[in-house]
Design a protein around this motif. Structure first.
Motif, short mmCIF file in Angstrom:
data_model
loop_
_atom_site.label_atom_id
_atom_site.label_comp_id
_atom_site.label_asym_id
_atom_site.label_seq_id
_atom_site.Cartn_x
_atom_site.Cartn_y
_atom_site.Cartn_z
N THR A 168 -7.20 3.68 14.58
CA THR A 168 -5.76 3.47 14.45
C THR A 168 -5.04 4.75 14.03
OG1 THR A 168 -6.22 1.18 13.79
CG2 THR A 168 -3.98 2.01 13.42
N GLY A 169 -5.58 5.46 13.04
CA GLY A 169 -4.96 6.70 12.60
C GLY A 169 -4.96 7.76 13.68
N ALA A 170 -6.05 7.84 14.45
CA ALA A 170 -6.12 8.82 15.54
C ALA A 170 -5.11 8.51 16.63
CB ALA A 170 -7.53 8.85 16.12
N ALA A 171 -4.84 7.22 16.87
CA ALA A 171 -3.82 6.84 17.86
C ALA A 171 -2.46 7.41 17.46
CB ALA A 171 -3.75 5.32 18.01
N TYR B 222 -3.22 4.18 9.52
CA TYR B 222 -4.63 4.34 9.16
C TYR B 222 -4.98 3.51 7.93
CZ TYR B 222 -7.39 6.63 5.49
OH TYR B 222 -8.16 6.87 4.39
N SER B 223 -4.10 3.53 6.95
CA SER B 223 -4.36 2.81 5.70
C SER B 223 -4.45 1.31 5.94
CB SER B 223 -3.25 3.11 4.70
OG SER B 223 -3.46 2.40 3.50
N MET C 202 0.85 -1.20 0.00
CA MET C 202 0.00 0.00 0.00
C MET C 202 0.88 1.24 0.00
SD MET C 202 -2.80 -1.20 2.85
CE MET C 202 -2.29 -2.78 3.47
N PRO C 203 1.49 1.59 -1.13
CA PRO C 203 2.48 2.67 -1.17
C PRO C 203 1.84 4.06 -1.20
CG PRO C 203 2.24 1.73 -3.34
CD PRO C 203 1.36 0.93 -2.44
N HIS C 204 1.08 4.38 -0.17
CA HIS C 204 0.51 5.71 -0.06
C HIS C 204 0.67 6.21 1.38
CE1 HIS C 204 -2.67 2.89 0.96
NE2 HIS C 204 -2.81 2.57 -0.31
N THR C 205 0.36 7.46 1.61
CA THR C 205 0.79 8.17 2.82
C THR C 205 0.10 7.71 4.09
OG1 THR C 205 1.31 10.11 1.48
CG2 THR C 205 1.03 10.48 3.82
N GLY C 206 -1.03 7.01 4.00
CA GLY C 206 -1.84 6.73 5.18
C GLY C 206 -1.18 5.96 6.30
N GLY C 207 -0.22 5.09 5.99
CA GLY C 207 0.46 4.35 7.05
C GLY C 207 -0.51 3.52 7.88
#
Length: 514
Positions: free
Chosen positions: A113-116, A98-99, A91-96
């Motif tokens: 997860t992204g909010a953490a 969250y993604s 998944m080569p996009h910025t979300g990390g």
């Protein structure tokens, strides 16, 4: 935008709005990093943990307990970084984070997860600004006779590093490499001085008097190892940010796993040098309560007269992490905003193609938190230290939660999308992710058992209530088909903006209605 059925579609329990090309053109990033730029980013984000913060674990568990905690975390971070490397390459996009969680657990899992990670990185940046301001004021007071109020230093540091990160990704990556190399050099110089001067003494590692029935190796018993784990995390906390640079890497599929491997090895070596030699110079008992352990180690070798110069060296390490962690919260908030989980204006990038709005808003939040901390300290002696500990523990708590959820996501994705393209595969596979998740859960239990961590847990629960309520009532109905969302909705068929652009699925989801 109009809320008509022509521009909205309900998918996976959320409502998506057509964005259009103009939307993503205002939110573009620039590919600027090779493997060493990514290595520098990862090391820079973490390296300040070698200068301070880690040492309080020795006060809980003694040197032996801290050494065991370090070994446990080496295992956790190997399992985690291998797993993250596999997911980031797919998944080569910025979300990390969250993604990964979005694809595995849906919009709610992605948001939690992204909010953490948002909480982790914004809080960590505030902690680093707090300590950097103290170091900077001590230096100017000693060398120039100039002392400034703490809030002025905070404003200067935030402004300087928001400006640095907003100036362009290429500048950020070059700065990360330079300060990482300098910080490593400082630790190597200290190590040589500690050994060559004879200041290091093996007996100093065991100078904490054991409790009745305990040993010098574990002076307070086995259970305090659990309480030492959050502090041992400071040797590695932040390395997991690498996937956030995916859309600014020339070859994220190849370079993010490799950079993670080399950064992890670098940090294990520097962490062991500091853990053994710093403690062996000033003693375990003094190390466990030191506010600036590496500086105290330098002072023990060369004397107090060089304190201002030594503080300048320590400040370099702090500023390295300030740049790296600020990069992380900027990209984390950018990706969640671009997808619509946070207010969409946060993902605007401007002429320099950097998320300057997210960087600025994160800085304002951090500054306000520090102002509250300072106010508490003014009205109640000692409250400043307590508030500082709360902010620090919020950062670690957010990190542990994000780690656990990412490892759960890894296992779910292996089961849910077994045939999706995985250019890099974790050599530890599902067992490695399970081990990392179990250790993260163990650290979480340590938080629950230690009453000193309770205020941090309460604070982070309040923040989550606000974020989740906002998503349920408003943002859930205004999501956008960002690359992270496209990957999740298509089961891995779409989502690589480098190959497909940023609107590959709009025709499929909206039926080409305009």
């Amino acid at each position: 935008m109009s809320r008509s059925s022509e521009v909205n579609a309900k998918v996976a329990g959320a409502t998506y709005t057509r964005a259009g090309k103009d939307y993503f053109e205002k939110r573009g990033l620039t590919r600027s990093a090779g493997i060493w730029g990514l290595w520098g980013l990862a090391v820079a984000a973490v390296i300040s943990g070698d200068f301070s913060g880690w040492n309080f674990g020795i006060d809980f568990a003694g040197f032996g307990g801290m050494l065991i905690a370090f070994a446990i975390l080496v295992v956790m971070y190997y399992g985690m970084i291998f797993s993250i490397g596999e997911m980031a390459a797919a998944m080569p996009h910025t979300g990390g984070a969250y993604s990964f969680a979005r694809s595995a657990m849906g919009p709610w899992g992605g948001l939690v997860t992204g909010a953490a990670e948002t909480i982790e990185y914004v809080a960590t940046t505030a902690v680093i600004v707090y300590f950097s301001a103290s170091y900077a004021d001590a230096i100017t007071s000693e060398l120039l006779g100039v002392s400034l109020p703490a809030w002025v230093w905070w404003a200067i540091l935030y402004a300087a590093f928001v400006g640095l990160n907003a100036a362009g990704a290429a500048i950020s990556f070059r700065f990360a490499i330079v300060v990482s190399v300098i910080s490593i050099g400082i630790i190597v110089v200290f190590s040589i001085m500690a050994l060559a001067s004879g200041a290091f003494q093996w007996a100093n590692l065991w100078d904490i008097a054991p409790d009745p029935g305990q040993t010098e190796f574990l002076p307070h018993g086995v259970l305090p190892i659990l309480f030492a784990l959050p502090f041992a995390m400071w040797f590695f906390l932040g390395i997991e940010e690498l996937p956030l640079a995916a859309e600014e890497s020339h070859n994220p599929v190849r370079d993010i796993p490799r950079a993670g491997f080399w950064a992890r090895g670098t940090l294990i070596v520097t962490g062991l040098l500091v853990l053994f030699l710093n403690t062996g110079v000033i003693g375990a008992e003094a190390t466990g309560v030191a506010g600036e352990p590496l500086l105290d180690g330098f002072r023990a070798i060369v004397g107090d007269e060089a304190a201002a110069v030594l503080a300048l060296l320590a400040l370099v390490g702090l500023l390295a992490s300030l740049q790296g962690i600020m990069f992380a919260y900027g990209r984390n908030m950018y990706s969640l905003s671009r997808a619509g989980y946070y207010p969409q204006f946060l993902s605007l990038t401007g002429k320099r193609r950097t998320p300057w709005v997210s960087l600025l808003v994160g800085a304002v939040i951090g500054f306000i938190a520090l102002a509250i901390l300072d106010t508490l300290a003014a009205f109640n002696e000692g409250a400043g230290a307590v508030a500082g500990a709360i902010v620090l523990n919020i950062a670690v708590w957010g990190a542990v939660l994000a780690y656990f959820l990412q490892m759960v996501s890894f296992v779910l994705l292996r089961k849910k999308l077994p045939d999706v393209e995985r250019p890099y595969r974790s050599p530890w596979g599902i067992p490695g992710a399970v081990i990392a998740a179990a250790i993260a859960a163990l650290i979480f239990v340590g938080f629950l058992l230690n009453p000193t961590f309770l205020p941090a847990i309460i604070a982070i629960v309040v923040v989550y209530i606000i974020i989740l309520a906002g998503f349920a009532l408003f943002f859930r109905h205004r999501l956008v088909l960002s690359p992270e969302e496209e990957y999740a909705l298509s089961g891995g068929r779409h989502g690589d903006p480098q190959e497909e652009g940023y609107d590959a699925m709009e025709g499929e989801v909206f039926g080409d209605k305009r």
